[in-house]
Scaffold this active site. Structure first.
Site, PDB file in Angstrom:
ATOM      1  N   HIS A 121      -3.594   2.338  -0.557  1.00 53.27           N
ATOM      2  CA  HIS A 121      -3.479   2.545  -1.728  1.00 53.27           C
ATOM      3  C   HIS A 121      -2.077   2.375  -2.472  1.00 53.27           C
ATOM      4  O   HIS A 121      -0.862   2.398  -1.981  1.00 53.27           O
ATOM      5  CB  HIS A 121      -3.796   3.809  -2.402  1.00 53.27           C
ATOM      6  N   ASP A 122      -1.951   1.741  -3.695  1.00 50.91           N
ATOM      7  CA  ASP A 122      -0.681   1.561  -4.514  1.00 50.91           C
ATOM      8  C   ASP A 122       0.362   0.447  -3.757  1.00 50.91           C
ATOM      9  O   ASP A 122       1.290   0.430  -4.233  1.00 50.91           O
ATOM     10  CB  ASP A 122      -0.010   2.765  -4.506  1.00 50.91           C
ATOM     11  N   GLY A 139      -0.036   3.557   2.369  1.00 55.30           N
ATOM     12  CA  GLY A 139       0.263   3.497   0.860  1.00 55.30           C
ATOM     13  C   GLY A 139       1.774   3.092   0.514  1.00 55.30           C
ATOM     14  O   GLY A 139       2.842   3.264   0.977  1.00 55.30           O
TER      15      GLY A 139
END
Length: 268
Positions: A121-122, A139
């Site tokens: 994520h991100d 992440g």
């Protein structure tokens, strides 16, 4: 009209360009956007607020747009953006972002993600990045354009990897890597510059000699690291390599920098 196999499940809320192909046993969620020429070969899961760019091809058992693997995620509306002309091979996973991060995970155009790649994520992945089999980003990682990530390498959360780097197979990366860096080892260390990649990107012999001189001064010259950095900063008007390295370091001085395994000479 999109070409959708009878066994595929495509939500009515999904937005598919007219020439999209959705193969057998694929699932496409209501917030998905598939641009012109996208092809889901078979058994692909695309969910969440995910947009896939034109002409990208996704192979069987890839799962894109699933929730972040984060205990802080509470179902916020975040996104996964995949650029045009990407090749996403079997068993690749890529998560949407988090509200506490960028709010989106981004994979740039013309990337190739080989079997078993994971993009957490991100993450922010530049253009023309190649992930060999089972390369893994935790992440909040950023990866610069034209970087190569070797098989089974693992990148720690929040790490920054500059443009045109070479991360060798089985390497663990936990510190920021300067542009053009070549990293190797379980606890990844710089082993020089990505000379092969630099040649492919058009560096001349003169530019390579200059880059090596800057690298040697920055990591093996006399004085403290800050003093060496200032010497390199003085070269930025004459050396594009020096300019890119200094700009990368200045972007976030709070992060530890990946250094050569032999260490550097520093003065108190």
């Amino acid at each position: 009209m999109p070409n959708i196999h009878p066994t595929a499940l495509v939500d009515q809320g999904a937005h598919l360009a007219d020439d999209v192909e959705v193969g057998p046993f694929c699932t496409v969620g209501p917030d998905v956007e598939l641009a012109q020429g996208v092809r889901l070969v078979s058994h692909v899961n695309v969910t969440g607020a995910t947009a896939i760019g034109a002409r990208s091809v996704v192979y069987p058992f890839a799962s894109l747009g699933t929730p972040p693997q984060s205990v802080h995620y509470k179902g916020e509306k975040t996104r996964l953006l995949i650029g045009e002309d990407c090749v996403i091979r079997e068993h690749v996973t890529a998560n949407i972002g988090t509200a506490g991060g960028r709010g989106q995970t981004v994979i740039g155009p013309r990337c190739m993600l080989m079997v078993g790649t994971h993009v957490g994520h991100d993450c922010l992945v530049g253009e023309s990045v190649v992930f060999a089999n089972n390369a893994t980003l935790a992440g909040h990682v950023s990866v610069g354009d034209f970087t190569f990530l070797g098989g089974l390498c693992a990148v720690h959360q929040f790490t920054r990897i500059g443009a045109q780097c070479m991360i060798s197979g089985l390497t663990g990366v936990r510190e920021d890597v300067i542009p053009f860096g070549n990293v190797l080892g379980q606890a990844g260390k710089l082993v020089g510059l990505n000379v092969i990649g630099m040649r492919r990107r058009g560096f001349t012999k003169t530019q390579l000699h200059e880059a090596r001189a800057v690298y040697r001064d920055l990591f093996f010259g006399g004085g403290t690291f800050d003093a060496r950095l200032e010497r390199v900063r003085a070269m930025t008007g004459q050396s594009d390599f020096a300019a890119q390295v200094v700009a990368f370091i200045d972007q976030n001085r709070s992060r530890s920098l990946c250094q050569p395994s032999r260490g550097v000479v520093q003065e108190d």
